[in-house]
Design an enzyme around this catalytic site. Sequence first.
Site, short mmCIF file in Angstrom:
data_model
loop_
_atom_site.label_atom_id
_atom_site.label_comp_id
_atom_site.label_asym_id
_atom_site.label_seq_id
_atom_site.Cartn_x
_atom_site.Cartn_y
_atom_site.Cartn_z
N ALA A 121 0.87 -1.19 0.00
CA ALA A 121 0.00 0.00 0.00
C ALA A 121 0.90 1.22 0.00
O ALA A 121 1.21 1.78 1.04
CB ALA A 121 -0.93 -0.02 1.21
N ALA A 123 1.24 4.48 -1.85
CA ALA A 123 1.10 5.94 -2.00
C ALA A 123 1.02 6.61 -0.63
O ALA A 123 0.50 6.03 0.32
CB ALA A 123 -0.15 6.25 -2.83
N GLY A 125 4.25 7.44 -1.28
CA GLY A 125 5.57 7.02 -1.71
C GLY A 125 6.69 7.23 -0.73
O GLY A 125 7.85 6.95 -1.04
N SER A 126 6.42 7.71 0.47
CA SER A 126 7.50 7.98 1.42
C SER A 126 8.25 6.69 1.76
O SER A 126 9.49 6.66 1.72
CB SER A 126 6.95 8.62 2.70
OG SER A 126 6.00 7.78 3.34
N ASP A 172 -6.33 -4.15 -5.66
CA ASP A 172 -6.69 -4.45 -4.29
C ASP A 172 -5.64 -5.45 -3.81
O ASP A 172 -5.48 -6.53 -4.39
CB ASP A 172 -8.09 -5.08 -4.25
CG ASP A 172 -8.55 -5.39 -2.84
OD1 ASP A 172 -7.71 -5.78 -2.00
OD2 ASP A 172 -9.76 -5.29 -2.57
N CYS A 243 -0.99 3.64 11.24
CA CYS A 243 -0.94 4.86 12.04
C CYS A 243 -2.17 4.92 12.95
O CYS A 243 -2.63 5.99 13.32
CB CYS A 243 -0.82 6.11 11.18
SG CYS A 243 -2.11 6.30 9.93
#
EC number: 2.1.1.178
Length: 478
Positions: A121, A123, A125-126, A172, A243
């Site tokens: 998952a 994006a 992109g960090s 997905d 998070c």
Amino acid sequence: MVQLNQDFIKSIAKDMPAHLSMDDFISYSSKPLRPSIRINTLKISSQDFIALMAPKGWTLEPIPWCQDGFWISLDSDVQLGNTVEHLQGLFYIQEASSMLPPIALFSTKTDKAEHTILDMASAPGSKTTQIAAMMDNSGLLIANEYSSSRVKVLHANVLRMGVSNTALTHFDARVFGEYLYDQFDAILLDAPCSGEGTIRKDPLALNNWGLAENSAIAETQKALLESAFLALKTGGSLVYSTCALSKLENQDVCEHLRSTFPEAVEFESLATLFPDADKACTDEGFLHVWPQIYDSEGFFIAKITKTCDVERQKPEPKRQKNFPFTPISSKVELELRQYFKQTFDIDIPTDDMLMVRDLEYWLFPAGMKTLIGKMRFQRIGVKLADGLKKGFKARHEAIVALAEKSTGYELSQAQAIQYLMGRDIPLVDGGKPQGELIVTYHGSALGVAKHLGSRLKNTLPRDLVRDKIADSDASTTA
């Protein structure tokens, strides 16, 4: 002070460790986050970046768990995201806690050069670009994103940071256990979640918080984690992170995986991942980072090892047909390599795959050989050049990904700003026209320009042109 959802407070009080204070949690949740950046070592060393930015008033405090991560204090209100240094990919604006999952993924020293790694998952992109930097652009990194709009953001950041070892997919992520079963040496699942830990960045994050919604999210997380585990090779490492702060989305999801595959799941303790990691470590060895522990966002990180084989859950899918790329001929390969070497002093890597589609020439990571036909890919590797009637025209993304440091025509800050705004650059005593060349700033490639003698003709792609660029040592804009 931020007004926290009281249902959330009552629920989270049950999950907060006894040695932590709810008053401290509420207090820290009301404070703004310390801004933080991660230096992109694909383009510059942390030591060189610190030396470069110190005269501009940048004070960088090391983040203890990431050697290239820093909390940043500035002498003035610099718009970090609009500076030349950011736009050329020397650093990524990344919250400190979010640097932890890739660090945990590589906590065991291994040869990453041959690894195939999945970021399920990805994006914006960090973490993808952090993993690519830790791999030093070697091996193969599959970066998946379910949202079509976020795939575009992911690709833009991969391009900006000079990443070349990555293939992008748009699925997905629950399909990976089926389509790429037993394929990856390591996997990061930074799962979609309720975002409970992001309250310091987004005061509205908990406005719609509800236990029923979070329970539904947890069921999705369980399915994603099962898919990741099936896609992992035996002996491989899987990092699960969110998070969120609740056990429902964290410990309970990991325990579900262990109860589903009891013989194959082993939790690896992260208590020694960095100095003082034990302050956030749970009995299982997970890191449950509450905002008040390190003055950061809330985060959860678990590292899981697959200790034995697990049977495929579904039959192997049929192979994908009509792959649009073919290997280039040896004659064209020689001409392409000569063009890049003679024009830009770039040596195209010899271990990777050179492919062509409709006179578009691409560089694929070598690890793609075993994956072609197993799944559809949104974008693979780096687009090197377009074929012309005579010769080639290099693509911007190839230059910023493959150019060696300090190779090119060095611009001043004022000239670099003009270049990123799409303007030609006048030259005084420019000499004879030199044709295509790389333009650099701080020794790192900005792109390509055409030297016409009296000026540098700008060839920056239109979608990368900016209306305003911030001065990195002041808040004024050009």
